[in-house]
Design a protein around this motif. Structure first.
Motif, short mmCIF file in Angstrom:
data_model
loop_
_atom_site.label_atom_id
_atom_site.label_comp_id
_atom_site.label_asym_id
_atom_site.label_seq_id
_atom_site.Cartn_x
_atom_site.Cartn_y
_atom_site.Cartn_z
N MET A 183 -3.14 -7.73 3.46
CA MET A 183 -1.96 -7.87 2.60
C MET A 183 -1.94 -6.78 1.53
O MET A 183 -0.91 -6.14 1.28
N VAL A 184 -3.10 -6.55 0.88
CA VAL A 184 -3.18 -5.52 -0.15
C VAL A 184 -2.86 -4.15 0.45
O VAL A 184 -2.15 -3.34 -0.15
N GLY A 185 -3.38 -3.89 1.65
CA GLY A 185 -3.09 -2.63 2.31
C GLY A 185 -1.62 -2.44 2.60
O GLY A 185 -1.07 -1.35 2.41
N LEU A 186 -0.96 -3.50 3.06
CA LEU A 186 0.47 -3.42 3.35
C LEU A 186 1.29 -3.16 2.09
O LEU A 186 2.24 -2.38 2.10
N VAL A 187 0.89 -3.82 1.00
CA VAL A 187 1.60 -3.62 -0.27
C VAL A 187 1.45 -2.18 -0.73
O VAL A 187 2.40 -1.56 -1.23
N ARG A 188 0.23 -1.62 -0.56
CA ARG A 188 0.01 -0.23 -0.98
C ARG A 188 0.82 0.75 -0.13
O ARG A 188 1.19 1.83 -0.58
#
Length: 318
Positions: free
Chosen positions: A94-99
Protein backbone atom coordinates in the motif's frame (compact mmCIF):
# COMPACT_ATOMS: atom_id res chain seq x y z
CA UNK A 1 -28.94 -29.52 6.81
CA UNK A 2 -25.16 -29.49 6.26
CA UNK A 3 -25.58 -27.37 3.12
CA UNK A 4 -27.51 -24.75 5.12
CA UNK A 5 -24.78 -24.69 7.74
CA UNK A 6 -22.06 -24.27 5.08
CA UNK A 7 -24.03 -21.48 3.46
CA UNK A 8 -24.37 -19.78 6.85
CA UNK A 9 -20.60 -19.94 7.51
CA UNK A 10 -19.84 -18.53 4.06
CA UNK A 11 -22.22 -15.61 4.56
CA UNK A 12 -20.69 -14.92 7.96
CA UNK A 13 -17.18 -14.85 6.46
CA UNK A 14 -18.26 -12.45 3.70
CA UNK A 15 -19.93 -10.19 6.26
CA UNK A 16 -16.76 -10.11 8.41
CA UNK A 17 -14.62 -9.19 5.40
CA UNK A 18 -17.05 -6.47 4.40
CA UNK A 19 -17.02 -4.99 7.90
CA UNK A 20 -13.18 -5.02 7.99
CA UNK A 21 -13.02 -3.33 4.59
CA UNK A 22 -15.48 -0.62 5.57
CA UNK A 23 -14.00 0.04 9.03
CA UNK A 24 -10.27 -0.33 8.40
CA UNK A 25 -8.30 2.86 9.10
CA UNK A 26 -5.62 2.99 6.38
CA UNK A 27 -3.53 5.42 8.45
CA UNK A 28 -3.04 2.64 10.98
CA UNK A 29 -1.43 0.50 8.29
CA UNK A 30 1.06 3.28 7.59
CA UNK A 31 1.90 3.55 11.30
CA UNK A 32 2.32 -0.23 11.49
CA UNK A 33 4.61 -0.11 8.45
CA UNK A 34 6.83 2.42 10.27
CA UNK A 35 6.82 0.36 13.48
CA UNK A 36 8.13 -2.68 11.62
CA UNK A 37 10.60 -0.70 9.52
CA UNK A 38 12.12 0.98 12.58
CA UNK A 39 12.06 -2.18 14.71
CA UNK A 40 9.71 -1.03 17.45
CA UNK A 41 7.23 1.50 18.73
CA UNK A 42 9.73 3.91 20.31
CA UNK A 43 11.87 4.30 17.19
CA UNK A 44 8.79 4.61 14.98
CA UNK A 45 7.38 7.32 17.25
CA UNK A 46 10.57 9.35 16.87
CA UNK A 47 10.56 8.89 13.09
CA UNK A 48 6.90 9.93 12.83
CA UNK A 49 7.26 12.83 15.25
CA UNK A 50 4.57 11.41 17.54
CA UNK A 51 4.34 10.47 21.19
CA UNK A 52 5.03 6.80 21.98
CA UNK A 53 1.60 6.21 23.63
CA UNK A 54 -0.13 7.44 20.47
CA UNK A 55 1.82 4.97 18.31
CA UNK A 56 1.15 2.13 20.76
CA UNK A 57 -2.55 2.98 20.68
CA UNK A 58 -2.54 2.94 16.88
CA UNK A 59 -0.99 -0.54 16.91
CA UNK A 60 -3.59 -1.76 19.41
CA UNK A 61 -6.42 -0.38 17.24
CA UNK A 62 -5.05 -2.10 14.14
CA UNK A 63 -4.77 -5.41 15.99
CA UNK A 64 -8.35 -4.96 17.17
CA UNK A 65 -9.58 -4.30 13.63
CA UNK A 66 -7.84 -7.40 12.28
CA UNK A 67 -8.72 -9.45 15.32
CA UNK A 68 -5.15 -10.76 15.63
CA UNK A 69 -1.91 -10.03 17.47
CA UNK A 70 0.53 -8.60 14.94
CA UNK A 71 3.79 -8.40 16.87
CA UNK A 72 5.60 -9.52 19.98
CA UNK A 73 7.37 -7.03 22.21
CA UNK A 74 9.51 -7.99 25.17
CA UNK A 75 13.04 -8.60 26.51
CA UNK A 76 13.85 -10.66 23.40
CA UNK A 77 13.11 -7.65 21.20
CA UNK A 78 10.55 -6.85 18.52
CA UNK A 79 9.23 -9.56 16.18
CA UNK A 80 6.24 -10.13 13.93
CA UNK A 81 3.68 -12.86 14.37
CA UNK A 82 2.64 -14.85 11.27
CA UNK A 83 -0.42 -12.59 11.04
CA UNK A 84 1.86 -9.56 11.40
CA UNK A 85 4.01 -10.73 8.50
CA UNK A 86 0.93 -10.86 6.27
CA UNK A 87 -0.31 -7.43 7.35
CA UNK A 88 3.17 -5.94 6.91
CA UNK A 89 3.31 -7.24 3.33
CA UNK A 90 -0.06 -5.60 2.70
CA UNK A 91 1.07 -2.34 4.33
CA UNK A 92 4.31 -2.30 2.31
CA UNK A 93 2.44 -2.75 -0.94
CA UNK A 94 0.00 0.00 0.00
CA UNK A 95 2.79 2.43 0.93
CA UNK A 96 4.55 1.64 -2.35
CA UNK A 97 1.40 2.29 -4.36
CA UNK A 98 0.84 5.62 -2.61
CA UNK A 99 4.43 6.65 -3.36
CA UNK A 100 3.93 5.78 -7.02
CA UNK A 101 0.74 7.83 -7.30
CA UNK A 102 2.44 11.21 -8.08
CA UNK A 103 4.48 9.57 -10.85
CA UNK A 104 1.45 7.90 -12.42
CA UNK A 105 -0.53 11.13 -12.29
CA UNK A 106 2.40 13.07 -13.75
CA UNK A 107 2.68 10.61 -16.63
CA UNK A 108 -1.04 11.02 -17.29
CA UNK A 109 -0.49 14.78 -17.65
CA UNK A 110 2.64 14.35 -19.74
CA UNK A 111 5.01 15.93 -17.19
CA UNK A 112 7.19 14.87 -14.26
CA UNK A 113 5.97 16.22 -10.94
CA UNK A 114 6.60 15.53 -7.30
CA UNK A 115 9.69 15.72 -5.10
CA UNK A 116 13.05 14.02 -5.56
CA UNK A 117 14.73 13.60 -2.15
CA UNK A 118 18.52 13.39 -2.33
CA UNK A 119 20.83 12.57 0.59
CA UNK A 120 24.58 13.06 0.28
CA UNK A 121 27.77 13.11 2.32
CA UNK A 122 29.09 16.38 3.71
CA UNK A 123 31.25 18.70 1.60
CA UNK A 124 30.80 16.66 -1.59
CA UNK A 125 32.55 18.22 -4.59
CA UNK A 126 31.51 16.51 -7.82
CA UNK A 127 31.21 18.09 -11.24
CA UNK A 128 29.63 14.82 -12.38
CA UNK A 129 26.79 15.02 -9.86
CA UNK A 130 26.31 18.75 -10.43
CA UNK A 131 25.92 18.16 -14.17
CA UNK A 132 23.21 15.53 -13.64
CA UNK A 133 21.40 17.73 -11.14
CA UNK A 134 21.47 20.74 -13.48
CA UNK A 135 20.16 18.67 -16.41
CA UNK A 136 17.27 17.23 -14.38
CA UNK A 137 16.23 20.61 -12.98
CA UNK A 138 16.38 22.19 -16.43
CA UNK A 139 14.37 19.46 -18.19
CA UNK A 140 11.71 18.87 -15.54
CA UNK A 141 10.53 22.26 -14.33
CA UNK A 142 7.67 20.85 -12.23
CA UNK A 143 9.95 18.53 -10.24
CA UNK A 144 10.97 19.72 -6.76
CA UNK A 145 14.31 18.60 -5.34
CA UNK A 146 15.46 18.52 -1.72
CA UNK A 147 19.00 17.77 -0.53
CA UNK A 148 19.92 16.51 2.94
CA UNK A 149 23.45 15.99 4.26
CA UNK A 150 24.51 13.19 6.58
CA UNK A 151 27.01 10.40 7.36
CA UNK A 152 27.25 7.67 4.71
CA UNK A 153 25.71 5.03 6.98
CA UNK A 154 22.66 7.22 7.64
CA UNK A 155 22.29 7.93 3.92
CA UNK A 156 22.16 4.22 3.11
CA UNK A 157 19.53 3.64 5.81
CA UNK A 158 17.41 6.49 4.49
CA UNK A 159 17.51 5.04 0.98
CA UNK A 160 16.69 1.54 2.24
CA UNK A 161 13.79 2.88 4.28
CA UNK A 162 12.37 5.11 1.56
CA UNK A 163 13.17 8.36 3.40
CA UNK A 164 15.52 9.36 0.56
CA UNK A 165 15.07 8.57 -3.13
CA UNK A 166 18.75 8.81 -4.09
CA UNK A 167 21.94 8.80 -2.07
CA UNK A 168 25.32 10.10 -3.17
CA UNK A 169 27.55 8.12 -0.88
CA UNK A 170 30.21 5.59 -0.11
CA UNK A 171 29.41 2.03 0.95
CA UNK A 172 31.82 -0.45 2.52
CA UNK A 173 30.03 -3.47 1.09
CA UNK A 174 27.51 -3.28 -1.74
CA UNK A 175 24.02 -4.33 -0.64
CA UNK A 176 22.16 -6.62 -3.04
CA UNK A 177 18.91 -4.92 -2.02
CA UNK A 178 20.10 -1.56 -3.38
CA UNK A 179 21.01 -0.26 -6.84
CA UNK A 180 24.47 1.32 -7.32
CA UNK A 181 25.84 3.57 -10.04
CA UNK A 182 29.52 4.62 -9.61
CA UNK A 183 29.83 8.33 -10.29
CA UNK A 184 33.40 9.22 -9.25
CA UNK A 185 36.40 8.01 -7.23
CA UNK A 186 37.48 9.76 -4.05
CA UNK A 187 41.14 9.92 -2.99
CA UNK A 188 42.21 10.61 0.60
CA UNK A 189 45.38 12.58 1.28
CA UNK A 190 47.05 13.39 4.60
CA UNK A 191 47.21 17.16 5.22
CA UNK A 192 48.70 19.67 7.59
CA UNK A 193 48.41 23.44 7.79
CA UNK A 194 51.18 26.08 7.58
CA UNK A 195 51.08 26.23 11.39
CA UNK A 196 52.24 22.62 11.70
CA UNK A 197 55.98 21.71 11.86
CA UNK A 198 55.58 19.24 8.95
CA UNK A 199 54.39 21.91 6.50
CA UNK A 200 56.35 21.74 3.24
CA UNK A 201 57.59 18.17 3.75
CA UNK A 202 56.68 15.03 1.77
CA UNK A 203 56.85 11.63 3.40
CA UNK A 204 57.71 8.53 1.34
CA UNK A 205 56.98 6.18 4.26
CA UNK A 206 53.60 6.82 5.98
CA UNK A 207 54.71 4.76 9.00
CA UNK A 208 57.20 7.52 9.82
CA UNK A 209 54.22 9.69 10.81
CA UNK A 210 52.86 7.17 13.30
CA UNK A 211 53.84 9.29 16.27
CA UNK A 212 52.00 12.40 15.06
CA UNK A 213 48.76 13.66 16.58
CA UNK A 214 45.73 13.22 14.31
CA UNK A 215 42.26 14.63 13.81
CA UNK A 216 40.07 11.68 12.72
CA UNK A 217 36.83 11.17 10.80
CA UNK A 218 35.40 8.76 13.39
CA UNK A 219 32.70 6.21 12.58
CA UNK A 220 32.13 7.77 9.15
CA UNK A 221 35.63 6.78 8.00
CA UNK A 222 35.76 4.74 4.75
CA UNK A 223 37.06 1.19 5.13
CA UNK A 224 39.92 1.80 2.68
CA UNK A 225 41.15 4.78 4.70
CA UNK A 226 40.84 2.92 7.99
CA UNK A 227 42.83 -0.02 6.65
CA UNK A 228 45.52 2.34 5.35
CA UNK A 229 45.81 4.10 8.72
CA UNK A 230 46.02 0.88 10.72
CA UNK A 231 48.53 -0.68 8.31
CA UNK A 232 50.90 2.25 8.86
CA UNK A 233 50.08 2.91 12.52
CA UNK A 234 48.52 6.32 11.83
CA UNK A 235 46.02 7.99 14.12
CA UNK A 236 46.91 6.18 17.32
CA UNK A 237 47.41 9.59 18.92
CA UNK A 238 44.02 11.20 18.34
CA UNK A 239 43.25 14.77 19.33
CA UNK A 240 39.61 14.54 18.30
CA UNK A 241 37.96 15.01 14.94
CA UNK A 242 34.60 15.30 13.20
CA UNK A 243 32.35 13.27 10.94
CA UNK A 244 31.62 16.48 9.03
CA UNK A 245 34.46 16.96 6.56
CA UNK A 246 34.11 20.74 6.57
CA UNK A 247 34.62 20.81 10.33
CA UNK A 248 37.43 18.26 10.10
CA UNK A 249 39.17 20.62 7.66
CA UNK A 250 38.65 23.46 10.13
CA UNK A 251 40.40 21.45 12.85
CA UNK A 252 43.34 20.53 10.59
CA UNK A 253 43.77 24.20 9.63
CA UNK A 254 44.47 25.04 13.30
CA UNK A 255 47.81 23.23 12.99
CA UNK A 256 47.25 21.28 16.21
CA UNK A 257 47.29 17.93 14.39
CA UNK A 258 47.31 16.39 10.93
CA UNK A 259 44.44 14.54 9.25
CA UNK A 260 43.05 12.90 6.11
CA UNK A 261 40.68 14.71 3.75
CA UNK A 262 39.34 13.91 0.26
CA UNK A 263 41.46 15.78 -2.27
CA UNK A 264 38.34 16.92 -4.17
CA UNK A 265 37.15 19.14 -1.32
CA UNK A 266 40.46 20.92 -0.70
CA UNK A 267 41.63 21.72 -4.24
CA UNK A 268 41.51 25.47 -3.53
CA UNK A 269 43.36 25.14 -0.20
CA UNK A 270 46.07 23.09 -1.94
CA UNK A 271 46.40 25.72 -4.67
CA UNK A 272 46.71 28.50 -2.07
CA UNK A 273 49.01 26.33 0.10
CA UNK A 274 46.81 26.69 3.17
CA UNK A 275 46.81 22.87 3.34
CA UNK A 276 49.88 20.82 2.55
CA UNK A 277 49.76 17.20 1.23
CA UNK A 278 52.17 15.05 3.24
CA UNK A 279 52.11 11.75 1.30
CA UNK A 280 53.23 10.81 -2.20
CA UNK A 281 50.33 10.54 -4.66
CA UNK A 282 50.88 6.93 -5.72
CA UNK A 283 50.20 5.42 -2.28
CA UNK A 284 46.92 7.13 -1.36
CA UNK A 285 43.74 5.24 -0.39
CA UNK A 286 40.97 5.47 -3.01
CA UNK A 287 37.36 4.25 -3.23
CA UNK A 288 34.26 4.75 -5.42
CA UNK A 289 31.34 7.03 -4.57
CA UNK A 290 27.97 5.86 -5.89
CA UNK A 291 24.52 7.09 -6.69
CA UNK A 292 22.45 4.69 -4.59
CA UNK A 293 18.74 3.93 -4.96
CA UNK A 294 16.29 1.17 -4.17
CA UNK A 295 15.84 -1.63 -6.74
CA UNK A 296 14.54 -0.61 -10.16
CA UNK A 297 11.16 -2.28 -9.65
CA UNK A 298 10.31 0.18 -6.86
CA UNK A 299 12.06 3.30 -8.21
CA UNK A 300 9.89 6.35 -8.77
CA UNK A 301 9.87 8.07 -12.14
CA UNK A 302 12.11 10.97 -10.95
CA UNK A 303 14.67 8.44 -9.68
CA UNK A 304 14.63 6.53 -12.98
CA UNK A 305 15.11 9.78 -14.94
CA UNK A 306 17.91 10.95 -12.64
CA UNK A 307 19.85 7.69 -12.99
CA UNK A 308 19.28 7.60 -16.75
CA UNK A 309 20.67 11.13 -17.01
CA UNK A 310 23.71 10.12 -14.93
CA UNK A 311 24.38 7.15 -17.23
CA UNK A 312 23.92 9.31 -20.32
CA UNK A 313 26.39 11.95 -19.13
CA UNK A 314 28.85 9.28 -17.99
CA UNK A 315 28.75 7.81 -21.49
CA UNK A 316 29.61 11.23 -22.92
CA UNK A 317 26.40 11.53 -25.02
CA UNK A 318 24.37 14.67 -25.47
Amino acid sequence: MSEEKGHSMSSSSITAHSLLWSRLDWNLLRVFHEIVRHGGVSSAARALGRQQPAVSQALARLEEQFGAKLCERGPAGFSLTPEGEIVYDIASEMVGLVREAPDLLAQAHGSVRGTLRIALMSSIVSEEFDAVLAAIVRRHRHLDITIEVGPWRDILEKVRGGEADIGLTYDRELDQDLSYLPIFSEVQQLFCSPRHPLFGETCADPSALGGEAFFLTGRDEPLELGNFRRRHGLGERARGGSGDLGELKRLILTGAAIGFLPTRIVAEEMRQRTLWPLLEAGMLPEYPVHLVARPKKVQSLPVVLFLEEARRLAAGTR
